[in-house]
Motif scaffolding. Structure first.
Motif, PDB file in Angstrom:
ATOM      1  N   VAL A   4       1.945  11.716  -0.352  1.00 25.23           N
ATOM      2  CA  VAL A   4       1.731  11.061  -1.636  1.00 25.23           C
ATOM      3  C   VAL A   4       2.375   9.688  -1.565  1.00 25.23           C
ATOM      4  CG1 VAL A   4       2.328  11.073  -4.094  1.00 25.23           C
ATOM      5  CG2 VAL A   4       1.627  13.203  -2.970  1.00 25.23           C
ATOM      6  N   THR A   5       1.664   8.665  -2.000  1.00 22.54           N
ATOM      7  CA  THR A   5       2.273   7.342  -2.108  1.00 22.54           C
ATOM      8  C   THR A   5       2.394   6.979  -3.581  1.00 22.54           C
ATOM      9  OG1 THR A   5       0.256   5.962  -2.097  1.00 22.54           O
ATOM     10  CG2 THR A   5       1.130   6.676   0.049  1.00 22.54           C
ATOM     11  N   ILE A   6       3.497   6.336  -3.903  1.00 22.02           N
ATOM     12  CA  ILE A   6       3.774   5.904  -5.274  1.00 22.02           C
ATOM     13  C   ILE A   6       3.912   4.384  -5.283  1.00 22.02           C
ATOM     14  CG2 ILE A   6       5.334   6.039  -7.244  1.00 22.02           C
ATOM     15  CD1 ILE A   6       4.077   8.717  -6.710  1.00 22.02           C
ATOM     16  N   THR A   7       2.965   3.727  -5.938  1.00 25.21           N
ATOM     17  CA  THR A   7       3.064   2.291  -6.204  1.00 25.21           C
ATOM     18  C   THR A   7       3.449   2.167  -7.674  1.00 25.21           C
ATOM     19  OG1 THR A   7       1.330   1.882  -4.578  1.00 25.21           O
ATOM     20  CG2 THR A   7       1.801   0.093  -6.135  1.00 25.21           C
ATOM     21  N   ARG A   8       4.211   1.127  -8.015  1.00 24.43           N
ATOM     22  CA  ARG A   8       4.682   1.087  -9.406  1.00 24.43           C
ATOM     23  C   ARG A   8       4.902  -0.330  -9.896  1.00 24.43           C
ATOM     24  NH1 ARG A   8       7.760  -0.055  -5.258  1.00 24.43           N
ATOM     25  NH2 ARG A   8      10.004   0.245  -5.421  1.00 24.43           N
ATOM     26  N   MET A 109       6.094   8.809  -0.445  1.00 21.28           N
ATOM     27  CA  MET A 109       6.502   7.470  -0.038  1.00 21.28           C
ATOM     28  C   MET A 109       6.441   6.521  -1.228  1.00 21.28           C
ATOM     29  SD  MET A 109       4.813   7.017   3.743  1.00 21.28           S
ATOM     30  CE  MET A 109       3.381   8.084   3.771  1.00 21.28           C
ATOM     31  N   VAL A 110       7.549   5.861  -1.495  1.00 27.91           N
ATOM     32  CA  VAL A 110       7.642   4.942  -2.626  1.00 27.91           C
ATOM     33  C   VAL A 110       7.416   3.517  -2.138  1.00 27.91           C
ATOM     34  CG1 VAL A 110       9.097   4.091  -4.495  1.00 27.91           C
ATOM     35  CG2 VAL A 110       9.313   6.466  -3.731  1.00 27.91           C
ATOM     36  N   GLY A 111       6.507   2.806  -2.754  1.00 26.72           N
ATOM     37  CA  GLY A 111       6.364   1.396  -2.452  1.00 26.72           C
ATOM     38  C   GLY A 111       4.970   1.006  -2.008  1.00 26.72           C
ATOM     39  N   ARG A 112       4.637  -0.237  -2.224  1.00 23.51           N
ATOM     40  CA  ARG A 112       3.289  -0.719  -1.957  1.00 23.51           C
ATOM     41  C   ARG A 112       2.940  -0.701  -0.484  1.00 23.51           C
ATOM     42  NH1 ARG A 112       5.772  -6.332  -3.505  1.00 23.51           N
ATOM     43  NH2 ARG A 112       6.414  -7.062  -1.484  1.00 23.51           N
ATOM     44  N   GLY A 113       3.924  -0.850   0.387  1.00 25.43           N
ATOM     45  CA  GLY A 113       3.613  -0.895   1.811  1.00 25.43           C
ATOM     46  C   GLY A 113       2.881   0.341   2.275  1.00 25.43           C
ATOM     47  N   ALA A 114       3.329   1.512   1.863  1.00 23.45           N
ATOM     48  CA  ALA A 114       2.739   2.755   2.342  1.00 23.45           C
ATOM     49  C   ALA A 114       1.292   2.880   1.898  1.00 23.45           C
ATOM     50  CB  ALA A 114       3.551   3.941   1.830  1.00 23.45           C
ATOM     51  N   GLN A 115       1.033   2.620   0.625  1.00 23.85           N
ATOM     52  CA  GLN A 115      -0.337   2.742   0.127  1.00 23.85           C
ATOM     53  C   GLN A 115      -1.268   1.784   0.860  1.00 23.85           C
ATOM     54  OE1 GLN A 115      -2.101   0.306  -1.800  1.00 23.85           O
ATOM     55  NE2 GLN A 115      -3.896   1.617  -1.962  1.00 23.85           N
ATOM     56  N   ALA A 116      -0.824   0.560   1.058  1.00 24.74           N
ATOM     57  CA  ALA A 116      -1.672  -0.444   1.685  1.00 24.74           C
ATOM     58  C   ALA A 116      -1.907  -0.126   3.156  1.00 24.74           C
ATOM     59  CB  ALA A 116      -1.031  -1.825   1.538  1.00 24.74           C
ATOM     60  N   VAL A 117      -0.885   0.320   3.865  1.00 27.86           N
ATOM     61  CA  VAL A 117      -1.040   0.672   5.270  1.00 27.86           C
ATOM     62  C   VAL A 117      -2.014   1.822   5.421  1.00 27.86           C
ATOM     63  CG1 VAL A 117       0.125   1.615   7.304  1.00 27.86           C
ATOM     64  CG2 VAL A 117       1.218  -0.191   5.967  1.00 27.86           C
ATOM     65  N   LEU A 118      -1.845   2.863   4.634  1.00 24.05           N
ATOM     66  CA  LEU A 118      -2.697   4.041   4.757  1.00 24.05           C
ATOM     67  C   LEU A 118      -4.123   3.760   4.289  1.00 24.05           C
ATOM     68  CD1 LEU A 118      -0.246   6.869   3.644  1.00 24.05           C
ATOM     69  CD2 LEU A 118      -0.834   6.117   5.953  1.00 24.05           C
ATOM     70  N   LEU A 127      -2.669  11.005  -1.223  1.00 28.51           N
ATOM     71  CA  LEU A 127      -2.888  10.850  -2.658  1.00 28.51           C
ATOM     72  C   LEU A 127      -2.125   9.609  -3.106  1.00 28.51           C
ATOM     73  CD1 LEU A 127      -3.851  11.905  -5.436  1.00 28.51           C
ATOM     74  CD2 LEU A 127      -1.752  13.262  -5.534  1.00 28.51           C
ATOM     75  N   HIS A 128      -2.837   8.631  -3.635  1.00 27.59           N
ATOM     76  CA  HIS A 128      -2.226   7.371  -4.040  1.00 27.59           C
ATOM     77  C   HIS A 128      -2.121   7.316  -5.558  1.00 27.59           C
ATOM     78  CE1 HIS A 128      -2.710   6.189   0.069  1.00 27.59           C
ATOM     79  NE2 HIS A 128      -4.014   6.178   0.001  1.00 27.59           N
ATOM     80  N   ALA A 129      -0.907   7.152  -6.066  1.00 25.87           N
ATOM     81  CA  ALA A 129      -0.669   7.078  -7.504  1.00 25.87           C
ATOM     82  C   ALA A 129      -0.041   5.732  -7.854  1.00 25.87           C
ATOM     83  CB  ALA A 129       0.245   8.216  -7.956  1.00 25.87           C
TER      84      ALA A 129
END
Length: 210
Positions: A4-8, A109-118, A127-129
């Motif tokens: 799970v990635t958390i962007t905020r 994973m917390v933070g924009r880096g993880a969502q963008a990389v994946l 799962l991107h939230a």
């Protein structure tokens, strides 16, 4: 393996939501502690790495081994040369760790880096939230957390979100605030941290990831 990635948005409670999700699923929480890991491996002050990294992750011994065996072109300890820290090298290091964490799975994973990389990979079990909240509530949260005036808190909030947006656009060519990039966009001003976490956990379980 699933992640799970958390962007905020800054001040929306994303880190707290991530912690609740990790606890509920029994997964590893990957958050600020990687800043210290990167600093240790690179021989840089923690503050220097923190200023350059969004929120780089760490995943216990497996990720420490990944950094330790990274090739020179992927991981360059700037302190050894006396040069300014190489931002590109630090980004590549973070990407290497994110990929390793995703391969391991069972991580939040917390933070924009993880969502963008994946988002660039073929990984399907992610799962991107995106955690958002009304601006006035976020300003109050930043005021309370940092002891700032309303004006100072609003400026800090705007600067932080703008920097996160630039990071994603610069390195991944993505618009961080585009809702279509996420499976879930959750408003903690309405749901609260617990409610947002419950929906993420429910979505993960619905897909048989936990």
């Amino acid at each position: 393996m699933a992640v799970v990635t958390i962007t905020r948005q800054y001040g929306a409670g994303g880190s707290a939501v991530a912690g609740l999700v990790a606890n509920a699923l029994g997964w590893t929480l990957i958050d600020n502690q990687f800043v210290g890991e990167v600093a240790q491996r690179a021989g840089l002050p923690v503050e220097t790495v923190a200023a350059r990294e969004e929120r780089a992750p760490s995943l216990m011994e497996r990720l420490v081994r990944t950094l330790a065996t990274a090739s020179p072109e992927t991981f360059v300890p700037a302190a050894a040369t006396g040069d300014e820290p190489d931002e590109e090298a630090m980004v590549r290091t973070a990407e290497r760790v994110i990929a390793e964490a995703a391969a391991h799975g069972r991580a939040v994973m917390v933070g924009r880096g993880a969502q963008a990389v994946l988002a660039r990979s073929s990984a399907q079990d992610a799962l991107h939230a995106y955690i958002v909240a009304p601006r006035d509530g976020r300003v109050r949260e930043v005021m309370a957390r940092l002891g700032l005036t309303e004006h100072e808190a609003a400026r800090t909030l705007d600067q932080t979100d703008a920097a996160r947006d630039r990071y994603v656009e610069r390195y991944y060519g993505l618009q961080r605030q585009d809702p279509a990039r996420y499976h879930l966009v959750l408003n903690t001003g309405f749901l609260g941290n617990d409610g947002a976490a419950d929906l993420i956990v429910s979505a993960a379980r619905r897909h048989g990831w936990a």
